[in-house]
Scaffold this active site. Structure first.
Site, PDB file in Angstrom:
ATOM      1  N   ASN A   9       0.796  -1.053   0.113  1.00 18.88           N
ATOM      2  CA  ASN A   9      -0.069  -0.108   0.118  1.00 18.88           C
ATOM      3  C   ASN A   9       0.820   1.292  -0.018  1.00 18.88           C
ATOM      4  O   ASN A   9       0.553   2.140   0.914  1.00 18.88           O
ATOM      5  CB  ASN A   9      -0.997   0.165   1.188  1.00 18.88           C
ATOM      6  CG  ASN A   9      -2.045   0.972   1.102  1.00 18.88           C
ATOM      7  OD1 ASN A   9      -2.213   1.622  -0.014  1.00 18.88           O
ATOM      8  ND2 ASN A   9      -2.980   1.331   2.200  1.00 18.88           N
ATOM      9  N   ASP A 148      -2.379  -9.752  -4.430  1.00 18.69           N
ATOM     10  CA  ASP A 148      -3.530  -9.251  -3.670  1.00 18.69           C
ATOM     11  C   ASP A 148      -4.586  -9.489  -4.803  1.00 18.69           C
ATOM     12  O   ASP A 148      -4.473  -9.068  -5.782  1.00 18.69           O
ATOM     13  CB  ASP A 148      -3.425  -7.850  -3.539  1.00 18.69           C
ATOM     14  CG  ASP A 148      -4.845  -7.271  -2.935  1.00 18.69           C
ATOM     15  OD1 ASP A 148      -5.570  -7.915  -3.046  1.00 18.69           O
ATOM     16  OD2 ASP A 148      -4.757  -6.060  -2.989  1.00 18.69           O
ATOM     17  N   ASN A 150      -7.992  -9.439  -4.398  1.00 16.72           N
ATOM     18  CA  ASN A 150      -8.951  -8.638  -3.964  1.00 16.72           C
ATOM     19  C   ASN A 150     -10.387  -9.335  -4.005  1.00 16.72           C
ATOM     20  O   ASN A 150     -11.441  -8.814  -4.162  1.00 16.72           O
ATOM     21  CB  ASN A 150      -9.119  -7.402  -4.887  1.00 16.72           C
ATOM     22  CG  ASN A 150      -8.531  -6.164  -4.387  1.00 16.72           C
ATOM     23  OD1 ASN A 150      -8.891  -5.788  -3.038  1.00 16.72           O
ATOM     24  ND2 ASN A 150      -7.530  -5.682  -4.989  1.00 16.72           N
TER      25      ASN A 150
END
Length: 254
Positions: A9, A148, A150
């Site tokens: 992030n 990731d 998601n």
């Protein structure tokens, strides 16, 4: 081979929180990074080189957005930047490193939480990514796809399945895609080794979610079936905090 996959992030923010020092302590052979939010010249890669890592970056064209990378102590035979589909490559979604015995992919799948347009983009991505992997496996059957995704796959992978059943990331059609992806020839390495509940890889920054362990497991290291019996260990490093995600860990005998 020890592989860490980590949605940081924003790698600039994560390095200020000790990311590189932690990597130095952990000593993985390969680190797959997602959500760089930076280009290579915005980071001091010299410290990584001093630790023995070569860096391969696939940033997004848009500044401060998306992007993936692979850090490797083992020199890859080849590095492939992108998946060959322009709209995804402009967002820095895929990078692949080929080694003797298998290939490692760092992938950052789109989120659909910002609205219908991005949810539609995400669903198209899922179809296109499956086709990309199907084609890739014809030449490279030994794949480790880290990143990731998601999507929380099963109810055990999310703290409040009933309350989130209509939310992007836990929609029935997204969960069905993960099932079909696994059925196409992959194993969820973490779930292969762990059946216990309440283990997650992402927590919203709101509502003290991480403190209260109200999270989602949306980060995976999917291993293609020919490598299934070579998995030594897989886990979540959920005590490590440089991001709203935690690292995933895989040890595999290539």
């Amino acid at each position: 081979m020890k592989i860490i996959s980590y949605n940081v992030n924003g790698i600039r923010a994560a390095t200020k929180k000790g990311l590189f020092e932690w990597i130095s302590e952990e000593q993985p052979d390969v680190v797959c990074i997602q959500e760089l939010k930076a280009k290579e010249d915005q980071i001091d890669t010299g410290s990584l080189e001093s630790m023995g890592y070569q860096s391969y970056w696939m940033p997004a064209e848009k500044p401060g957005y998306s992007g993936v990378a692979i850090l490797s102590k083992i020199e890859p035979q080849h590095v492939e930047y992108g998946c060959g589909i322009e709209k995804y490559d402009l967002e820095g979604r895929v990078i692949r490193a080929d080694y003797n015995g298998g290939s490692v992919i760092s992938v950052y799948m789109p989120s659909g939480t910002s609205g219908d347009e991005r949810q539609a983009f995400k669903m198209q991505w899922l179809d296109d990514f499956q086709n990309y992997v199907n084609d890739l496996k014809k030449d490279i059957p030994n794949l480790i796809i880290c990143g990731d995704y998601n999507i929380a796959h099963e109810e055990i992978d999310i703290h409040n399945p009933k309350g989130n059943k209509n939310n992007s990331g836990f929609l029935p059609e997204e969960r069905a895609w993960v099932s079909s992806f696994i059925e196409s020839g992959f194993v969820d390495s973490y779930r292969l080794m762990h059946s216990e509940p309440d283990r997650y890889s992402w927590w919203t920054y709101r509502f003290n979610a991480r403190k209260n362990n109200k999270g989602w497991r949306i980060d995976y290291q999917m291993v293609s079936d020919p490598l299934k019996n070579d998995i030594v260990d897989a886990d979540l490093r959920d005590h490590i905090v440089h991001s709203d995600h935690c690292p995933t860990y895989l040890e595999i005998d290539l």
